[in-house]
Design an enzyme around this catalytic site. Structure first.
Site, PDB file in Angstrom:
ATOM      1  N   ASP A 471      15.126  58.101  78.642  1.00  0.00           N
ATOM      2  CA  ASP A 471      15.358  58.996  77.630  1.00  0.00           C
ATOM      3  C   ASP A 471      14.877  58.315  76.189  1.00  0.00           C
ATOM      4  O   ASP A 471      14.354  59.067  75.192  1.00  0.00           O
ATOM      5  CB  ASP A 471      16.557  60.003  77.635  1.00  0.00           C
ATOM      6  CG  ASP A 471      17.827  59.235  77.515  1.00  0.00           C
ATOM      7  OD1 ASP A 471      17.814  57.898  77.534  1.00  0.00           O
ATOM      8  OD2 ASP A 471      18.950  59.694  77.548  1.00  0.00           O
TER       9      ASP A 471
HETATM   10  C1  LAN Z   1      24.612  53.627  77.214  1.00  0.00           C
HETATM   11  C2  LAN Z   1      24.401  54.068  75.858  1.00  0.00           C
HETATM   12  C3  LAN Z   1      23.144  55.040  75.655  1.00  0.00           C
HETATM   13  C4  LAN Z   1      22.804  55.839  77.034  1.00  0.00           C
HETATM   14  C5  LAN Z   1      21.934  56.942  76.697  1.00  0.00           C
HETATM   15  C6  LAN Z   1      20.671  56.583  76.231  1.00  0.00           C
HETATM   16  C7  LAN Z   1      22.430  57.856  75.842  1.00  0.00           C
HETATM   17  C8  LAN Z   1      21.632  57.690  78.114  1.00  0.00           C
HETATM   18  O1  LAN Z   1      21.046  58.799  77.896  1.00  0.00           O
HETATM   19  C9  LAN Z   1      21.370  56.767  79.087  1.00  0.00           C
HETATM   20  C10 LAN Z   1      22.254  55.485  79.364  1.00  0.00           C
HETATM   21  C11 LAN Z   1      22.451  54.764  78.060  1.00  0.00           C
HETATM   22  C12 LAN Z   1      21.328  53.975  77.910  1.00  0.00           C
HETATM   23  C13 LAN Z   1      23.998  54.011  78.225  1.00  0.00           C
HETATM   24  C14 LAN Z   1      24.322  53.469  79.662  1.00  0.00           C
HETATM   25  C15 LAN Z   1      25.660  52.569  79.619  1.00  0.00           C
HETATM   26  C16 LAN Z   1      25.922  52.048  78.295  1.00  0.00           C
HETATM   27  C17 LAN Z   1      25.179  50.768  78.075  1.00  0.00           C
HETATM   28  C18 LAN Z   1      25.848  53.053  77.192  1.00  0.00           C
HETATM   29  C19 LAN Z   1      26.798  54.065  77.271  1.00  0.00           C
HETATM   30  C20 LAN Z   1      26.643  52.321  76.054  1.00  0.00           C
HETATM   31  C21 LAN Z   1      27.637  51.501  76.783  1.00  0.00           C
HETATM   32  C22 LAN Z   1      27.465  51.326  78.178  1.00  0.00           C
HETATM   33  C23 LAN Z   1      27.685  50.158  78.986  1.00  0.00           C
HETATM   34  C24 LAN Z   1      27.713  50.345  80.370  1.00  0.00           C
HETATM   35  C25 LAN Z   1      29.126  49.347  78.536  1.00  0.00           C
HETATM   36  C26 LAN Z   1      29.669  48.191  79.173  1.00  0.00           C
HETATM   37  C27 LAN Z   1      30.634  48.918  80.322  1.00  0.00           C
HETATM   38  C28 LAN Z   1      30.317  48.206  81.557  1.00  0.00           C
HETATM   39  C29 LAN Z   1      31.030  49.365  82.397  1.00  0.00           C
HETATM   40  C30 LAN Z   1      29.473  47.498  81.939  1.00  0.00           C
END
Ligand code: LAN
Length: 749
Positions: A471
Site C-alpha cells: 500500500d
Molecule cells: C507497520 C506500519 C505501517 C503499516 C501499513 C503501511 C499502514 C500497513 O498498511 C501495512 C503494514 C505496515 C507497513 C506495518 C507493519 C508492522 C509494523 C512495521 C507497523 C505497524 C509499524 C510497527 C510494526 C512492527 C511489526 C513493530 C515491531 C514489532 C514486532 C512484532 C516485530
C-alpha cells in the site's frame, strides 16, 4: 557500565533543557534528535517550528482568520501543517505507542556496550515515568492515551487510561529504568516493582520478554522454549520453512535463533545480580526454569499456544539436549549470513525496531565492538529514537515518512488546495522527496535473503530502509501521478519509473485476489498454530488486508487513466480480482475490518474509494450502499464517529467513549467516495471537525489512531492534520454539488 543517575521524583517538567534539542533532517528522510551543549551551538542552529511543535513547546504560529466554510477550514489546516514540512519535503513525525520497544533499545545497547548520551538517558527515563500507569505504576503493551499519565495524574487534562499493566510491559520497562541508571529505591521503581510482584513476577513474562531478560542474564536460558537456528537449514520447499513466515516474524526470529544458538548472556555484574532479586517473587536461584517456559501471565495472554506448538516444543527441547555441534555451527553460520545480508540491504536500519537491536547484539557477538558493523549500527540506532513532549521513546519504525507525505500530497491535490498560489512550493518539495525516495533497484542481496522485488517501490519510511510495502507503493504512485498532473509542478519521475512501480504492484497479488503487506502470502494459514509470541495475533504468515488491496486498486485505476497502454490487460485482471476479494471481505453489516488503522472507518474509507474507481457507488452497488448504511448507523448525535482500538482486537464495532476527529474524517470521506446522496450526515461531520479546529488551524491530539498484530496500538499523529484537511476540502465541493443538484430539482443520482 552505565553509571547511576539521579532524577527528580516528578517527570512533569523535562529532565533536560528542551530549548537545546534540534531535529536533524538529512539523507532523504532520516530524522534524528540532537542536543546542543553550548550557547554558541544553539545560536548557530536555532530551534525551528518543527522542533518546537514536536517537543510540545509553543510554536508561536499566528491565529488565523476564522474559517467561514469547510474549504477555508481546510486551507487554515494546511496553512498550519505546511510549517511542519521539513526542508527535504517530508513531514517528520513521532511514531510511538508500543511499550515493548524502548526496553529492547536499552537492553540491546547495554549488552552490546553501546552507550547513550546523558541527555538521552534522562529523557528516556522521563518517558518511562510519564508512561507509567497512573494508578498502579506498571506498564502495558502500548499507550492508548497520548497524553502523559503524569498530566492525567495531575488532572491537567480530563481523560482516562484504558490500557492495563502487564508483566511484559512492567518487567521490561522496570528493567530498562534500572539499566538506564535509576535506583531501585526511586518511587517510580518501588511502585512498579510492587505491581510486577502482584502480577506474579518476571517468571510469567511472555516469550519475547523471557528472551530479552535471558540476554541480560537475569532469566535463565533454560526457561525459554527452543529457538533452533537449524530451522533455516531445512529445505525451502517445506510449508513451515521460515522464509514463508510473515517478514517481521522471520526477521525477529533470525537473530533470535542466532542468540539462542550461542546462548548469548551479558557478563554478571552488580546490577544484574540485583535485578535477579528485584524481578521475582521467589529466590532466583531456586526457580525451576524449564517449568517457566510456558508460564505466561493472564494479564498478558492474547494468543495462547496451540497444543501442536506445545508438543513441538517438547520435541525440540529433547533435540536441544543432543543437538549435533557441527550442525548447530552450520546453522549459526547460516543465520549469521542472513543477519549480515539484512543489515547491508537496509543500510543498518533493518526492517524494524526489534530486529534492529537483536541484529546489533548478534553482530557485536560475532565481530566485536571495534567492527564496522558496530559503528554503522550505532549511527542508525538514532533513527528509531524520538524525543516527544513526554521524553525520548523508541519508534515503531525509523519513521513514517512516505506514508504521511503521500496522504497530505493527495489531500492537497484532491481538495483544490494545490491550486492556491501559496501552496505550490511545498508540493514541489514533496515530489522531490518522492523522487529520491523511490527504490530503483532490487535489493543487493535478493532471493538469497528471501526478499521480494523492490524495483519501482516505495516503503513506509525511507528508501534506505528499503522494503517494498504494497500500500505504500500504491499511495506513493498515486501521489506522484497527482502531483505531476499539476501544471505548476515539474515532472521529475519518468513514466518508465512509474511502470516499474506498477510491475511491483502486479507482482504482489495473491491467488484470492487480495494483497498482503510486504510480500506474497508464502505459507499456509495453519502456521498460525505455531505462533510463539503469546501477545500478538496473526503474525506467522502474510495475510491479505482490505487496506493493502484497496490502495493497490486505487493506484492501478489512477495509473491506467494516466498511461492507458501499459500492461492494460494485466491491470484490468488484477483490479477485477482484487475487487472480488474486496467484495468477499466486506462484513455482513457493511464495513471492512481495519488491521492497521482503527478500525472500520479506516478500512471502509479505502474500500468505498476503490469501489468508486471501478464505477460502484451508492446508487448502483449494494456493496457501496451497505457500507454507507453501516457508517450512517454509527454516526453519533454530535456528528462524529468514534470507535475503540478494541474494534480491531475483536473485529466488531466497539464505541470509543468520545467521537474522534480522524475517524470522523475517514467515515465522511468513505461516504463521499461512495457518492452518498444526502447532505445532512456530512454537514454534521464537517461542523464537528471545524468546531474542533484551533485558532492556528491545527487540531488537538485525540485517541491513538493505528494498530498492528491485532493487539498493539500505534500512533499516527500526523493523521490529525492530513485527514481533516482532506475531508473538509473535499466536503466543501461535494456539498456544493449536492446543493446545486437539489436546487436544479434533480435527484442526487
Ligand atoms: C507497520 C506500519 C505501517 C503499516 C501499513 C503501511 C499502514 C500497513 O498498511 C501495512 C503494514 C505496515 C507497513 C506495518 C507493519 C508492522 C509494523 C512495521 C507497523 C505497524 C509499524 C510497527 C510494526 C512492527 C511489526 C513493530 C515491531 C514489532 C514486532 C512484532 C516485530
Amino acid at each position: 557500565m552505565y553509571n547511576s543517575i539521579s532524577v527528580p521524583e516528578s517527570s512533569k517538567t523535562p529532565f533536560t533543557d528542551y530549548a537545546r534539542w534540534r531535529l536533524l533532517v538529512n539523507d532523504n528522510g532520516r530524522h534524528t534528535w540532537h542536543y546542543l551543549k553550548t550557547d554558541e551551538e544553539a545560536q548557530e542552529w536555532p530551534q525551528n517550528t518543527i522542533d518546537r511543535f514536536w517537543l510540545g513547546l509553543p510554536t508561536g504560529l499566528p491565529k488565523l482568520k476564522p474559517a467561514k466554510d469547510a474549504f477555508e477550514a481546510a486551507q487554515n489546516g494546511y496553512a498550519f501543517y505546511k510549517n511542519l514540512q521539513a526542508h527535504d519535503g517530508h513531514w517528520p513525525g513521532e511514531y510511538g505507542g508500543p511499550m515493548f520497544l524502548l526496553p529492547g533499545l536499552v537492553i540491546g545497547s547495554y549488552v552490546s556496550g553501546m552507550g547513550f548520551k546523558d541527555e538521552e538517558r534522562r529523557e528516556m527515563i522521563r518517558y518511562l515515568m510519564n508512561r507509567a500507569h497512573p494508578e498502579d505504576g506498571g506498564w502495558g503493551m502500548y499507550v492508548l492515551d497520548l497524553h502523559s499519565a503524569c498530566a492525567l495524574r495531575l488532572r491537567l487534562i480530563p481523560s482516562h487510561v484504558e490500557g492495563h499493566s502487564t508483566v511484559f510491559g512492567t518487567a521490561l520497562n522496570y528493567t530498562a529504568l534500572r539499566v538506564l541508571g535509576v535506583s531501585a529505591d526511586h518511587p517510580v521503581c518501588v511502585k512498579a516493582r510492587g505491581t510486577l510482584h502482584k502480577l506474579g513476577g518476571a517468571c510469567a513474562i511472555p516469550s519475547w520478554g523471557k528472551f530479552w531478560l535471558s540476554i541480560l542474564n537475569v532469566y535463565d536460558w533454560a526457561g525459554n522454549n527452543p529457538v533452533p537456528p537449524e530451522l533455516f537449514l531445512l529445505p525451502t520447499q517445506l510449508p513451515f520453512h521460515p522464509h514463508r513466515w510473515w517478514i517481521h516474524t522471520r526477521n525477529v526470529y533470525i537473530p533470535m535463533s542466532y542468540l539462542y544458538g550461542v546462548r548469548f548472556s551479558a557478563p554478571e555484574n552488580e546490577l544484574i545480580l540485583s535485578l535477579r532479586e528485584e524481578l521475582y517473587t521467589q529466590n532466583f536461584y531456586s526457580i525451576d526454569w524449564p517449568a517457566q517456559r510456558n508460564n505466561v501471565s493472564e494479564a498478558d495472554l492474547y494468543a495462547p499456544h496451540s497444543t501442536l506448538f506445545d508438543t513441538l516444543n517438547v520435541a525440540l527441547s529433547c533435540y536441544e539436549l543432543c543437538s549435533l555441534p557441527p550442525l548447530r555451527q552450520a546453522a549459526i553460520r547460516k543465520v549469521y549470513e542472513l543477519i549480515v545480508m539484512e543489515d547491508e540491504n537496509t543500510g543498518y536500519q533493518t526492517l524494524g525496531p526489534v530486529s534492529k537491536m537483536f541484529n546489533l547484539i548478534a553482530r557485536v557477538h560475532h565481530e566485536g565492538r571495534e567492527s564496522e558493523a558496530f559503528k554503522l549500527h550505532a549511527e542508525k540506532r538514532a533513527d528509531f529514537m524520538w524525543l516527544g513532549a513526554e521524553g525520548m521513546m523508541m519508534c515503531g519504525t525509523n519513521g513514517s515518512q512516505l506514508w504521511d507525505l503521500a496522504f497530505i500530497s493527495q489531500a492537497v491535490v484532491e481538495t483544490g488546495l494545490a491550486e492556491v498560489e501559496d501552496n505550490r512550493a511545498e508540493l514541489v518539495k514533496a515530489l522531490e522527496w518522492l523522487e529520491k525516495g523511490q527504490m530503483l533497484e532490487n535489493p543487493k542481496h535478493f532471493e538469497k535473503a528471501f526478499r521480494h522485488r523492490t524495483k519501482g517501490a516505495w516503503g513506509f519510511s525511507t528508501k534506505e530502509q528499503g522494503y517494498t510495502v504494497s500500500d505504500c507503493t500504491g499511495e506513493g504512485l498515486k501521489s506522484v501521478i497527482y502531483l505531476q498532473n499539476l501544471k505548476t509542478v515539474p515532472k521529475l519521475i519518468s513514466d518508465e519509473r512509474l511502470c516499474w512501480s506498477v510491475d511491483t504492484l502486479l507482482s504482489l497479488q495473491n491467488p484470492n485476489g487480495g494483497f498482503a503487506s510486504y510480500e506474497l502470502v508464502r505459507g499456509p494459514y495453519w502456521l498460525e498454530w505455531l505462533n510463539p509470541a503469546e501477545v500478538f495475533g496473526d503474525i506467522m504468515t502474510e495475510f491479505c488486508y482490505p487496506e493493502c488491496t484497496t490502495s493497490v486498486i486505487t493506484a492501478l485505476s489512477i495509473f491506467r487513466k494516466h498511461i492507458p497502454d501499459y500492461r492494460s490487460k494485466d491491470i484490468e485482471t488484477t483490479i477485477r480480482r482484487a475487487i472480488g476479494y474486496l467484495h468477499k471481505a466486506q462484513k455482513p453489516e457493511g464495513g471492512w475490518v481495519g488491521s492497521w488503522g482503527i478500525c472500520f472507518t479506516y478500512a471502509t474509507m479505502f474500500a468505498t474509494e476503490s469501489l468508486a474507481l471501478v464505477g460502484e457507488n451508492y446508487s448502483n452497488s449494494l456493496y457501496s450502499k451497505r457500507a454507507c448504511e453501516f457508517l450512517i448507523s454509527k454516526q453519533r448525535e454530535d456528528g462524529g464517529w468514534g470507535e475503540s482500538y478494541k474494534s480491531c482486537e475483536k473485529a466488531t464495532w466497539i464505541e470509543h467513549k468520545d467521537s474522534q476527529v480522524v475517524q470522523t474524517c475517514w467515515a465522511a470521506m468513505a461516504l463521499m467516495y461512495a457518492g452518498y446522496p444526502y447532505p445532512e450526515p456530512l454537514e454534521k461531520a464537517v461542523r464537528l471537525v471545524m468546531g474542533r479546529q484551533r485558532t492556528d488551524g491545527s487540531w488537538a491530539q485525540e485517541a491513538i489512531e493505528g494498530v498492528f498484530n491485532k493487539n498493539c496500538a500505534i500512533a499516527y499523529p500526523n493523521f490529525k492534520f492530513s485527514f481533516p484537511i482532506w475531508m473538509l476540502g473535499k466536503a466543501h465541493w461535494y456539498l456544493q454539488k449536492l446543493r446545486e443538484k437539489s436546487s436544479n430539482g434533480k435527484a442526487p443520482h
